[in-house]
Design a protein around this motif. Structure first.
Motif, PDB file in Angstrom:
ATOM      1  N   ARG A   1       5.593  -1.496  -5.578  1.00 24.86           N
ATOM      2  CA  ARG A   1       5.451  -0.487  -4.520  1.00 24.86           C
ATOM      3  C   ARG A   1       5.270  -1.153  -3.159  1.00 24.86           C
ATOM      4  O   ARG A   1       5.810  -0.691  -2.145  1.00 24.86           O
ATOM      5  CB  ARG A   1       4.251   0.410  -4.842  1.00 24.86           C
ATOM      6  CG  ARG A   1       3.956   1.469  -3.786  1.00 24.86           C
ATOM      7  CD  ARG A   1       5.106   2.419  -3.597  1.00 24.86           C
ATOM      8  NE  ARG A   1       4.842   3.386  -2.548  1.00 24.86           N
ATOM      9  CZ  ARG A   1       5.765   3.936  -1.781  1.00 24.86           C
ATOM     10  NH1 ARG A   1       7.042   3.594  -1.927  1.00 24.86           N
ATOM     11  NH2 ARG A   1       5.451   4.820  -0.869  1.00 24.86           N
ATOM     12  N   SER A   2       4.554  -2.262  -3.109  1.00 24.19           N
ATOM     13  CA  SER A   2       4.348  -2.989  -1.856  1.00 24.19           C
ATOM     14  C   SER A   2       5.673  -3.510  -1.310  1.00 24.19           C
ATOM     15  O   SER A   2       5.908  -3.497  -0.093  1.00 24.19           O
ATOM     16  CB  SER A   2       3.379  -4.157  -2.074  1.00 24.19           C
ATOM     17  OG  SER A   2       2.098  -3.702  -2.430  1.00 24.19           O
ATOM     18  N   LYS A   3       6.557  -3.955  -2.197  1.00 27.89           N
ATOM     19  CA  LYS A   3       7.857  -4.449  -1.749  1.00 27.89           C
ATOM     20  C   LYS A   3       8.687  -3.325  -1.138  1.00 27.89           C
ATOM     21  O   LYS A   3       9.342  -3.501  -0.107  1.00 27.89           O
ATOM     22  CB  LYS A   3       8.618  -5.092  -2.909  1.00 27.89           C
ATOM     23  CG  LYS A   3       9.927  -5.738  -2.472  1.00 27.89           C
ATOM     24  CD  LYS A   3      10.667  -6.381  -3.628  1.00 27.89           C
ATOM     25  CE  LYS A   3      11.989  -6.977  -3.144  1.00 27.89           C
ATOM     26  NZ  LYS A   3      12.759  -7.565  -4.263  1.00 27.89           N
ATOM     27  N   ARG A   4       8.662  -2.144  -1.768  1.00 34.18           N
ATOM     28  CA  ARG A   4       9.407  -1.005  -1.217  1.00 34.18           C
ATOM     29  C   ARG A   4       8.861  -0.604   0.151  1.00 34.18           C
ATOM     30  O   ARG A   4       9.624  -0.291   1.076  1.00 34.18           O
ATOM     31  CB  ARG A   4       9.340   0.186  -2.186  1.00 34.18           C
ATOM     32  CG  ARG A   4      10.197   0.015  -3.426  1.00 34.18           C
ATOM     33  CD  ARG A   4      10.399   1.346  -4.141  1.00 34.18           C
ATOM     34  NE  ARG A   4       9.137   1.872  -4.666  1.00 34.18           N
ATOM     35  CZ  ARG A   4       8.665   1.585  -5.869  1.00 34.18           C
ATOM     36  NH1 ARG A   4       9.331   0.780  -6.685  1.00 34.18           N
ATOM     37  NH2 ARG A   4       7.516   2.123  -6.290  1.00 34.18           N
ATOM     38  N   ILE A   5       7.550  -0.636   0.283  1.00 32.87           N
ATOM     39  CA  ILE A   5       6.945  -0.321   1.581  1.00 32.87           C
ATOM     40  C   ILE A   5       7.364  -1.359   2.614  1.00 32.87           C
ATOM     41  O   ILE A   5       7.640  -1.034   3.774  1.00 32.87           O
ATOM     42  CB  ILE A   5       5.411  -0.270   1.459  1.00 32.87           C
ATOM     43  CG1 ILE A   5       5.002   0.940   0.599  1.00 32.87           C
ATOM     44  CG2 ILE A   5       4.758  -0.175   2.829  1.00 32.87           C
ATOM     45  CD1 ILE A   5       3.527   0.972   0.258  1.00 32.87           C
ATOM     46  N   GLY A   6       7.432  -2.623   2.205  1.00 35.75           N
ATOM     47  CA  GLY A   6       7.878  -3.691   3.117  1.00 35.75           C
ATOM     48  C   GLY A   6       9.297  -3.486   3.595  1.00 35.75           C
ATOM     49  O   GLY A   6       9.617  -3.760   4.760  1.00 35.75           O
ATOM     50  N   GLU A   7      10.162  -2.997   2.716  1.00 34.52           N
ATOM     51  CA  GLU A   7      11.549  -2.708   3.119  1.00 34.52           C
ATOM     52  C   GLU A   7      11.579  -1.585   4.157  1.00 34.52           C
ATOM     53  O   GLU A   7      12.348  -1.632   5.123  1.00 34.52           O
ATOM     54  CB  GLU A   7      12.370  -2.328   1.878  1.00 34.52           C
ATOM     55  CG  GLU A   7      12.610  -3.511   0.937  1.00 34.52           C
ATOM     56  CD  GLU A   7      13.175  -3.084  -0.407  1.00 34.52           C
ATOM     57  OE1 GLU A   7      13.234  -1.851  -0.666  1.00 34.52           O
ATOM     58  OE2 GLU A   7      13.551  -3.967  -1.203  1.00 34.52           O
TER      59      GLU A   7
END
Length: 602
Positions: free
Chosen positions: A199-205
């Protein structure tokens, strides 16, 4: 992750042996930290403050034998002094390691910043035609900072992992059973927490995309601030900005919620596990109190490390899109580099003897599309003469000039300077070094007039500057400015009129002492009086300099030796000014009669 590891390998190349020294210091600090924490209980037991069985801790019997062999008389002050010495030394070593780590990170980011800037400047002009300039600002400022932060997080995570491995090794030596329970619990929680990392990676995108929009909007809005103010568009732009900042706030808070949730789960689980361990140790394993105290110390040291590693993984994942964007831009400009060999880099200026010629040249901005910007161009620009290129808007005039200057290369055909192809790197750089270019939309830095002029010749003296200003009919208005040459002219020269900006850029081009002068609508903002002065100055240069002039106002090219008329990417007429003006059915005479009629009506 491959983009992250690319930059980790890069930091390894930049730091060299310092990186391995940093890791070695981390190992030593972790070892000292573990020794200091785990020795305090047995040492207190040896002086009688705690009741301990010699077999309750694995290393207690050997430690007792070693102390007796040295004939040491342990006391509370001595035990505490040893404890302070170990942890104090660890703290001093930690400070040195922190400074070394900061130096490695800053050296890496400076290298990355410099390489990116140089790579962008050395990219072909066609690369810039396909990219949005605000994306460069976004990567060079925002994404570069995130890469820096992400790299720091990765090194911190490696440090934490090294520390944790050493702590686990010591803990397994003390109590394999209880340490095994900690590891199993930590592993299960790590599997569960993978969803937070994803989820953190998606938020980073999402962060990357929002940041791109932010930089692009800011660049566009303040670039067009005069239009916004003139047309009273403030409200719509403020609405856009508020909506975007709301999205950025939501994005930030969303990451905060994800990160805090994982932290809560780890901290709550630690409370439950401490209670479980205490029960198992006392009721099931019948662990001695002194060993139990040591195991509790182990748990309280290990579990925060698990929490820290989880937090670092989430934050690192949120910054992975920045690594991807940075690497993608690097790959793009590396593929579009203008090759500059050591031999070509030293190419001298080109003094044109014959001229520049295009033979069967065709060009498309996008080779995948059928539309040609230029088609079947055959022209010759004679040396030391004035050549004018005219035509309607969109006819291909500026594209042809870009080809003649070697900024772009033809898809078909060939461009030659004095018979040598511009595909030859040395000839291309020699040509570029010989050109003085004045654009229709002149670019000036938010610096003094002196600074803007000396960009092309840092060693130019005041006499040289005034001579160039006299040539471009700029000297009079510069003398009237408050600080003369040292007057700061604002962003892109906003404190000057359009005509004054054009004249300053013309003065800068002349200061370069070019053998080829290219004027792309360079007098469009001048009044009739100053335009006449520029025409007279250009006339004096004829015979000593090759001049290429793009013009919509045909009155500016009356003295041209050669005129090229373009329409829809093709050359439809060539010849002298007088010759073409007398061809009644030609496009040039139609353009001329149209402008003459428009002027008479005015």
């Amino acid at each position: 992750m491959k983009d992250l590891f690319y930059y980790i390998r890069k930091i390894q190349r930049v730091a060299g042996g310092k990186l391995y020294l940093n890791m070695s210091m981390t190992l030593l600090i972790s070892l000292l930290d573990g020794i200091g924490m785990y020795l305090i209980v047995p040492l207190l037991g040896m002086i009688g403050l705690l009741q301990m069985d010699s077999g309750s801790l694995p290393f207690l019997a050997p430690l007792t034998g070693l102390i007796h062999s040295w004939s040491l008389q342990l006391s509370l002050p001595l035990v505490l002094a040893v404890y302070v010495l170990i942890l104090g030394g660890q703290a001093l070593l930690q400070r040195s390691q922190t400074l070394l780590n900061a130096g490695i990170i800053q050296s890496f980011i400076r290298t990355l910043r410099t390489e990116t800037y140089e790579g962008l400047l050395r990219a072909k002009w066609e690369f810039y035609l396909r990219k949005r300039r605000s994306d460069f600002n976004h990567v060079m400022s925002n994404e570069l900072g995130r890469v820096n932060y992400g790299t720091t997080l990765f090194l911190q995570m490696v440090t934490s992992l090294i520390f944790t491995v050493l702590q686990i090794a010591l803990a397994l030596w003390l109590s394999p059973a209880l340490t095994g329970m900690v590891l199993v619990s930590g592993g299960l929680l790590a599997l569960f927490a993978r969803r937070f990392v994803r989820r953190s990676k998606r938020i980073g995108e999402e962060t990357t995309e929002l940041s791109k929009h932010y930089f692009a909007g800011i660049s566009d809005h303040f670039g067009g601030i005069k239009d916004i103010k003139s047309n009273r568009l403030e409200a719509s732009h403020i609405h856009w900005f508020r909506k975007l900042t709301d999205q950025m706030e939501h994005n930030f808070l969303e990451f905060g919620r994800v990160n805090s949730m994982s932290q809560v789960i780890y901290r709550l689980s630690s409370v439950v596990l401490v209670a479980a361990f205490m029960y198992v140790a006392i009721a099931v394993l019948h662990t001695p109190p002194e060993q139990l105290i040591t195991v509790v110390l182990i748990f309280t040291r290990l579990w925060p490390r698990f929490i820290g590693i989880q937090s670092n993984m989430e934050q690192l994942s949120s910054n992975l899109p920045a690594f991807h964007d940075m690497r993608k831009l690097q790959q793009e400009y590396e593929a579009e580099q203008e090759l500059i060999s050591p031999e070509a880099a030293g190419a001298s200026k080109l003094a044109l003897v014959d001229g520049i010629s295009c033979t069967d040249v065709s060009y498309r901005y996008n080779p995948k599309e059928p539309l040609y910007a230029l088609r079947d161009i055959n022209v010759h620009i004679p040396a030391n003469r004035m050549t004018a290129i005219v035509g309607k808007s969109g006819a291909g005039k500026s594209t042809l000039v870009d080809l003649l200057m070697g900024l772009i290369h033809p898809e078909e055909g060939e461009v030659r300077a004095d018979g040598v192809s511009l595909q030859r790197e040395r000839q291309l750089l020699a040509l570029r070094g010989s050109i003085g270019y004045v654009a229709q939309d002149p670019f000036l830095f938010n610096e003094s007039i002196r600074y803007n002029l000396q960009l092309v010749d840092p060693n130019a003296q005041d006499d040289d500057l005034w001579q160039a200003l006299e040539f471009s009919a700029s000297a009079e208005f510069v003398r009237k400015l408050p600080q003369g040459l040292d007057t700061v002219i604002g962003d892109r020269g906003v404190r000057l009129s359009g005509g004054e900006r054009q004249r300053l850029v013309l003065a800068r081009a002349i200061l370069k002492r070019p053998s080829i002068l290219v004027l792309d609508e360079a007098t469009s903002a001048l009044d009739s009086e100053n335009e006449l002065l520029i025409q007279q100055a250009l006339e004096r240069l004829k015979g000593s300099m090759t001049m290429i002039v793009i013009a919509h106002r045909l009155s500016t090219i009356r003295n041209a030796d050669h005129v090229i008329v373009m329409e829809q990417g093709k050359v439809i007429q060539q010849g002298g000014y007088l010759q073409l003006s007398q061809e009644s059915k030609g496009s040039f005479s139609k353009l001329l009669s149209y402008q003459s009629g428009a002027q008479m009506q005015v």
